[in-house]
Design a protein around this motif. Structure first.
Motif, PDB file in Angstrom:
ATOM      1  N   HIS A 136      40.480  36.658  30.488  1.00 49.85           N
ATOM      2  CA  HIS A 136      40.042  35.542  31.337  1.00 49.85           C
ATOM      3  C   HIS A 136      41.188  34.833  32.043  1.00 49.85           C
ATOM      4  O   HIS A 136      41.088  33.650  32.354  1.00 49.85           O
ATOM      5  N   TYR A 137      42.261  35.562  32.288  1.00 45.79           N
ATOM      6  CA  TYR A 137      43.365  34.977  33.045  1.00 45.79           C
ATOM      7  C   TYR A 137      43.139  35.183  34.552  1.00 45.79           C
ATOM      8  O   TYR A 137      43.690  34.455  35.378  1.00 45.79           O
ATOM      9  N   VAL A 138      42.375  36.167  34.889  1.00 43.77           N
ATOM     10  CA  VAL A 138      42.121  36.514  36.288  1.00 43.77           C
ATOM     11  C   VAL A 138      40.626  36.753  36.455  1.00 43.77           C
ATOM     12  O   VAL A 138      39.981  37.313  35.559  1.00 43.77           O
ATOM     13  N   SER A 139      40.092  36.330  37.586  1.00 40.23           N
ATOM     14  CA  SER A 139      38.697  36.646  37.898  1.00 40.23           C
ATOM     15  C   SER A 139      38.679  37.620  39.074  1.00 40.23           C
ATOM     16  O   SER A 139      39.594  37.637  39.911  1.00 40.23           O
ATOM     17  N   VAL A 140      37.644  38.425  39.097  1.00 39.04           N
ATOM     18  CA  VAL A 140      37.524  39.457  40.121  1.00 39.04           C
ATOM     19  C   VAL A 140      36.203  39.266  40.850  1.00 39.04           C
ATOM     20  O   VAL A 140      35.184  38.979  40.220  1.00 39.04           O
ATOM     21  N   GLU A 141      36.260  39.418  42.157  1.00 39.42           N
ATOM     22  CA  GLU A 141      35.030  39.336  42.922  1.00 39.42           C
ATOM     23  C   GLU A 141      35.039  40.442  43.963  1.00 39.42           C
ATOM     24  O   GLU A 141      36.039  40.630  44.672  1.00 39.42           O
TER      25      GLU A 141
END
Lengths: 197, 114
Positions: free
Chosen positions: B64-69
């Motif tokens: 949960h350090y980076v989110s992806v979309e």
């Protein structure tokens, strides 16, 4: 968000790199040379010429964005950076438009009329140089300092030979355009087009 | 050359090993200074291969350090990454941890880095 010093430098470098494509330099070079040429040949149409430049900016920036993103990918800088960028463009646009509006009537005066040491044409060239320096500081583009130096030099020469502002604009425009061409060439070598993301 | 004290890394200084990996560190640093960026931008900025980025992003996303979309930009599909608040905090803490570690080394082994 306030970045620590080393990340601030990374952000500045990233942002500066995003303007390394040279497209804006080509556009500014052509526009400046175009205005200089109009000044020298059909000065009465100068406001129209400046208006044409102004309406070309938005489509140019849209095409540039597609051109650059196809090669370097998509990035959205922070709101703080984008706000500063908008402020720079807006201020520079108004300053440039304002200078173009007063340039012709002011330029038609002789320095003797105003009891100034240099002609108004040269002063306007130097004011444009200040605009270039301000843009360079804020958008992290040191080459604009060189552009400013060219404007200052040509303004000084124009003052010495009592030439019109058209010549400094024309020469500066050509220099900026050629610089932009070199930058774009290097950009294309460094960033071949990619279709993946 | 001065030899380090055996008590070089005290137990109270824990380094976030997820961020400590050089490739993930450079990815996190580049995402920290922007709002969002896509795969191609990160590859250009970090010099990592697409495979490397995918692997490291999976680890960062799992923590949960980076989110992806996945989105469409100008009618083209893009995979866009953003650092999360948790990721921001983790990078700030990592920076503090490394600073504390270096300060500790300097205290216990002065001149070590001279």
């Amino acid at each position: 968000m306030t970045n620590p010093p080393e990340l601030r430098e990374l952000e500045r470098e990233s942002y500066g790199e995003s303007y390394s494509d040279g497209v804006i330099d080509i556009f500014v070079g052509i526009s400046t040379a175009w205005l200089g040429a109009m000044w020298l040949t059909w000065p009465g149409y100068l406001p129209g010429a400046a208006a044409l430049v102004a309406v070309s900016i938005s489509p140019m920036m849209a095409r540039r964005k597609r051109f650059v993103e196809a090669r370097t990918g998509y990035v959205k800088f922070t709101e703080q950076r984008r706000r500063r960028e908008r402020a720079v463009y807006t201020t520079a646009g108004f300053l440039f438009a304002g200078l173009m509006l007063v340039a012709r009537p002011l330029g038609s005066l002789q320095s003797d009329d105003l009891d100034w040491a240099v002609g108004p044409d040269s002063l306007i060239a130097w004011l444009l140089a200040l605009v270039a320096v301000a843009i360079g500081i804020i958008v992290v583009a040191k080459r604009t300092f060189a552009y400013a130096a060219v404007l200052i030099a040509t303004g000084a020469i124009a003052a010495m030979v009592e030439a019109q502002l058209g010549w400094p604009l024309l020469v500066s425009g050509v220099v900026i355009f050629l610089t932009g061409l070199v930058m774009t060439r290097r950009f294309l070598d460094r960033h071949p087009r990619t279709e993946t993301s | 050359m001065n030899r380090p004290d055996t008590d070089l890394v005290p137990p109270q200084i824990e380094i976030d090993r997820l961020i400590h990996e050089p490739a993930r560190l450079i990815i996190m640093a580049n995402l920290y200074v922007v709002d969002e960026a896509d795969f191609v931008y990160l590859a250009q900025r970090t010099g990592l291969t697409h495979g490397n980025i995918s692997t490291h992003m999976a680890r960062l996303q799992a923590s949960h350090y980076v989110s992806v979309e996945k989105m469409f930009l100008a009618n083209r599909p893009r995979t866009v990454y953003r650092i999360t608040e948790e990721g921001r905090l983790a990078l700030q803490q990592y920076r503090q941890q490394v600073g504390d570690l270096l300060a500790h080394i300097d205290t216990h082994s002065p001149g070590m880095f001279d």
